[in-house]
Design an enzyme around this catalytic site. Sequence first.
Site, PDB file in Angstrom:
ATOM      1  N   SER A 186       0.845  -1.195   0.000  1.00 31.59           N
ATOM      2  CA  SER A 186       0.000   0.000   0.000  1.00 31.59           C
ATOM      3  C   SER A 186       0.885   1.252   0.000  1.00 31.59           C
ATOM      4  CB  SER A 186      -0.949  -0.051   1.214  1.00 31.59           C
ATOM      5  OG  SER A 186      -1.955   0.919   1.081  1.00 31.59           O
ATOM      6  N   ASP A 205     -16.743 -15.012 -14.535  1.00 26.83           N
ATOM      7  CA  ASP A 205     -16.104 -16.010 -13.657  1.00 26.83           C
ATOM      8  C   ASP A 205     -15.535 -17.194 -14.441  1.00 26.83           C
ATOM      9  OD1 ASP A 205     -15.235 -17.446 -11.511  1.00 26.83           O
ATOM     10  OD2 ASP A 205     -17.208 -17.828 -10.629  1.00 26.83           O
ATOM     11  N   ASP A 236     -11.734 -17.839 -17.035  1.00 27.46           N
ATOM     12  CA  ASP A 236     -10.426 -18.431 -16.733  1.00 27.46           C
ATOM     13  C   ASP A 236     -10.489 -19.957 -16.698  1.00 27.46           C
ATOM     14  OD1 ASP A 236     -11.761 -18.923 -14.332  1.00 27.46           O
ATOM     15  OD2 ASP A 236     -10.832 -17.220 -13.309  1.00 27.46           O
ATOM     16  N   ALA A 267     -12.458 -21.776 -14.656  1.00 28.13           N
ATOM     17  CA  ALA A 267     -12.944 -22.299 -13.367  1.00 28.13           C
ATOM     18  C   ALA A 267     -14.037 -21.372 -12.833  1.00 28.13           C
ATOM     19  CB  ALA A 267     -11.799 -22.377 -12.361  1.00 28.13           C
ATOM     20  N   ASP A 291     -15.417 -20.389  -9.853  1.00 32.43           N
ATOM     21  CA  ASP A 291     -15.113 -20.540  -8.427  1.00 32.43           C
ATOM     22  C   ASP A 291     -15.260 -19.225  -7.667  1.00 32.43           C
ATOM     23  OD1 ASP A 291     -13.031 -19.170  -9.567  1.00 32.43           O
ATOM     24  OD2 ASP A 291     -11.447 -20.430  -8.743  1.00 32.43           O
ATOM     25  N   ILE A 308     -13.757 -16.533  -8.338  1.00 31.45           N
ATOM     26  CA  ILE A 308     -12.524 -15.747  -8.428  1.00 31.45           C
ATOM     27  C   ILE A 308     -12.274 -15.396  -9.894  1.00 31.45           C
ATOM     28  CG2 ILE A 308     -10.034 -15.719  -8.004  1.00 31.45           C
ATOM     29  CD1 ILE A 308     -10.588 -18.017  -5.926  1.00 31.45           C
ATOM     30  N   ASP A 347      -8.397  -5.896  -5.148  1.00 29.26           N
ATOM     31  CA  ASP A 347      -8.030  -4.825  -4.196  1.00 29.26           C
ATOM     32  C   ASP A 347      -9.155  -3.796  -4.133  1.00 29.26           C
ATOM     33  OD1 ASP A 347      -6.869  -2.498  -2.958  1.00 29.26           O
ATOM     34  OD2 ASP A 347      -4.897  -3.360  -3.369  1.00 29.26           O
ATOM     35  N   HIS A 386      -6.951  -5.940  -0.635  1.00 31.15           N
ATOM     36  CA  HIS A 386      -5.844  -5.011  -0.412  1.00 31.15           C
ATOM     37  C   HIS A 386      -4.800  -5.608   0.543  1.00 31.15           C
ATOM     38  CE1 HIS A 386      -3.832  -1.229  -0.594  1.00 31.15           C
ATOM     39  NE2 HIS A 386      -3.951  -0.991   0.688  1.00 31.15           N
TER      40      HIS A 386
HETATM   41  C1  LIG Z   1     -14.689 -27.362  -5.263  1.00 31.24           C
HETATM   42  O1  LIG Z   1     -14.962 -28.730  -5.410  1.00 31.24           O
HETATM   43  C2  LIG Z   1     -14.532 -29.518  -4.308  1.00 31.24           C
HETATM   44  C3  LIG Z   1     -14.716 -30.976  -4.681  1.00 31.24           C
HETATM   45  O2  LIG Z   1     -15.952 -31.163  -5.293  1.00 31.24           O
HETATM   46  C4  LIG Z   1     -15.322 -29.084  -3.081  1.00 31.24           C
HETATM   47  O3  LIG Z   1     -14.914 -29.836  -1.961  1.00 31.24           O
HETATM   48  C5  LIG Z   1     -15.061 -27.605  -2.802  1.00 31.24           C
HETATM   49  O4  LIG Z   1     -15.858 -27.146  -1.743  1.00 31.24           O
HETATM   50  C6  LIG Z   1     -15.352 -26.755  -4.034  1.00 31.24           C
HETATM   51  N1  LIG Z   1     -14.822 -25.433  -3.794  1.00 31.24           N
HETATM   52  C7  LIG Z   1     -15.451 -24.327  -4.162  1.00 31.24           C
HETATM   53  C8  LIG Z   1     -14.725 -23.045  -3.856  1.00 31.24           C
HETATM   54  O5  LIG Z   1     -16.531 -24.308  -4.711  1.00 31.24           O
END
Ligand SMILES: *[C@@H]1O[C@H](CO)[C@@H](O)[C@H](O)[C@H]1NC(C)=O
Length: 539
Positions: free
Chosen positions: A195, A263, A266, A268, A270, A272, A409, A449
């Site tokens: 920072s 999402d 990339d 995935a 997830d 992120i 951030d 951050h």
């Molecule tokens: C991703 O998948 C795994 C296995 O299925 C699970 O245990 C986990 O909670 C998941 N993570 C997310 C961030 O969704």
Amino acid sequence: MRFSHSLPLILLSSPVFGARIEDFKARCEALSKGIEVKGYNGISVNLAQYITKNTTLDPTVEGINTTCTSWIPMPPIPVNLCRLALHVPTSNSSEIVLETWLPEDWSGRFVSTGNGGLGGCIQYPDLAFAASYGFATVGNNNGHNGTSGSAFLHQPEVLEDYAWRALYAGAVVGKDITKQFYGKAHKKSYYFGCSSGGRQGWKAAQFNPELFDGIVAGAPAFELPGLFAHYARFSVNFGTGTDIKVSIEKWTAVQQETLRQCDHLDGATDGIVEDTRRCKPDLSKLLCGSHGAPAVCLSPKELSLVEQVFKPWVVDGQIIYSGIAHSGDEVIHVQNLVGEFIQGPTTWASEWPRYVVHEDVNWDLSQFTPQEALLWKQQNPYNINTWEGDLSKFRDRGAKIIHWHGEADQYIDITQSDRYYEHVSRSMRASPQDLDSFYRYFRVGGLQHCWGGAGANSFGQSGFSMTPGDDPEENLLMRIVAWVEGGEAPETVRGTKFVNDDKAQGVVLTRKHCKYPATNVYRGKGNGTDEAGWHCVHT
Ligand SMILES: *[C@@H]1O[C@H](CO)[C@@H](O)[C@H](O)[C@H]1NC(C)=O
Ligand SMILES: *[C@@H]1O[C@H](CO)[C@@H](O)[C@H](O)[C@H]1NC(C)=O
Ligand SMILES: *[C@@H]1O[C@H](CO)[C@@H](O)[C@H](O)[C@H]1NC(C)=O
Ligand SMILES: *[C@@H]1O[C@H](CO)[C@@H](O)[C@H](O)[C@H]1NC(C)=O
Ligand SMILES: *[C@@H]1O[C@H](CO)[C@@H](O)[C@H](O)[C@H]1NC(C)=O
């Protein structure tokens, strides 16, 4: 590669070891008689104390300002060390309070820590983090106490300390004391900070390239006055507190739409967004009355206000701020900018003009205009913008710098770091391959951050976050040592996300972060938790 900092075994097992501790303690306490450092007259010693491992400092006894202790925890002392607190005058009307922690088991290395926000606060967790690896470690109060900019009012020397000189003086004096105390000079000197501390690291690389052999600079507050102007514009356009013009409910819709569109980019899904540069959501889908608009929708006016903050802000052809990144973390971002949790951005937005630009304590945000923003940026006291693009002096003496920034951030957008990297590349006519020899930049998906966030956010970057381990692969402080001393430059930075960001509760995921300009892409199974499924790809 691991870096041992233990005493040779022969010392540990030798009968004179006890005597050595007594000797170390006596040499430490003798420092209370006073210290002289060339070029710095009038240094006074507050405290010279031998402290054993596991002691916790008591802030009330130490006279540490409460506005600092409200956000800076006091960690246990990690190793036996000599703690020295000094007053070091930096001019006729300014001084720093400097802490020097000298481990009994010294690695031969020196490191300086930095500061945050407008502070004013010695970052004890960073001192403890570095001292745990045997560094002779310094940190100082940046020339004033507490987190307010009021200390700058009619005090140009205090402002100059904040812009660059406090860090400089702390490092110069700290190195000299290290040499006096151990009877020999440090082998290599380092810096790490985030920072404001990230900006301080860059300041040193740009203007005092001789100061450090290795620098780790996170989420740097480049172009600080422009950043404060961005906060000011946000407050003026959206309001402050919980009574804001575009409700959090509507920002939640913006966030959901962003994740819906970005999402998966990339590979995935997830939560992120691994590359905010590729996330360019069409938010007009949220326009009330449009086809498929959600129940919580935006009016045309709200949509245009929202879209504006993601674009670079340009006044009279000059970029004031690079714009907010589309991170999928918009709600937290907005809550922080309007001061719902902490007053930081809204306070800084009015303190900077009050105490620095106009020196008028009655100035308030109702006076803010785009021309004001331009004035703040152009005033640039003591070159606080920290925007020099020519790093050839730093490069030519063989120093190295690791730059990192969280893509989520919520205070300083990663767009600023992207733009700075490109500025260096253009200024030095250097490609990323050329810059790799001394400057490497890592974009960290899902990192807020400095620490926190849903991504793999711990990588030995700070004493305020958990440290996964000591391997340079997953520890930036150990990495910069490995690069400077062993030529082992980082290709990736491996981060860990702990359950509730607490190492004791276990690991959620690990993920390697890519070196700019590469982008992180998932080709593994499932939702992205398989570390080996990620690849740094050049698009
Ligand atoms: C991703 O998948 C795994 C296995 O299925 C699970 O245990 C986990 O909670 C998941 N993570 C997310 C961030 O969704
Ligand atoms: C330091 O404290 C930790 C945790 O309380 C304890 O496990 C450890 O034994 C202590 N070490 C020393 C040297 O006192
Ligand atoms: C900051 O606080 C320390 C410790 O209380 C004090 O010794 C020092 O004089 C203060 N510095 C300034 C500039 O007020
Ligand atoms: C202030 O500092 C300057 C050097 O920077 C020195 O020449 C001068 O004597 C100092 N003034 C006072 C009042 O100490
Ligand atoms: C802490 O610092 C602030 C800002 O300099 C100051 O206003 C306040 O009085 C200080 N508090 C104490 C207890 O020293």
